[in-house]
Design a protein around this motif. Structure first.
Motif: not given
Length: 101
Positions: A12-22
């Motif tokens: 979940x966090x990796x997908x968020x980071x991939x979208x540019x979200x911290x």
């Protein structure tokens, strides 16, 4: 089961980071880290100020202690004058055993 939870969380966090979200947890940690660094810097400034104050007060205190030491030495070295006899008081207060007030 626990391993699966961590795996899903990390995905979940990796997908968020991939979208540019911290992630929120990282944002909170970042804010907390900044605040901790500010507090540490303030504490270091205060320590430096206290050290400077300590050094500034040590010199006058040393001078006062030295002055007191010298005065005490002068008082102990000075001969004490003899005390005058209080003859007038001795005769007026001396009474015979049978005298009444």
């Amino acid at each position: 089961m626990e391993h699966l939870r961590f795996k899903l969380k990390n995905e979940f966090h990796e997908k968020g980071r991939a979208c540019g979200e911290t992630p929120d947890s990282e944002k909170r940690l970042g804010r907390q880290l900044v605040r901790t660094k500010e507090l540490r810097a303030d504490a270091l400034k205060e320590i430096e100020q206290l050290k400077a104050d300590n050094a500034a007060l040590a010199c006058p205190l040393h001078q006062v202690v030295q002055g007191n030491r010298q005065l005490r030495l002068q008082l102990t070295e000075r001969p004490q004058p003899p005390r005058p006899a209080k003859a007038a008081e001795a005769t007026s207060t001396a009474r015979a055993p049978g005298d009444k007030l």
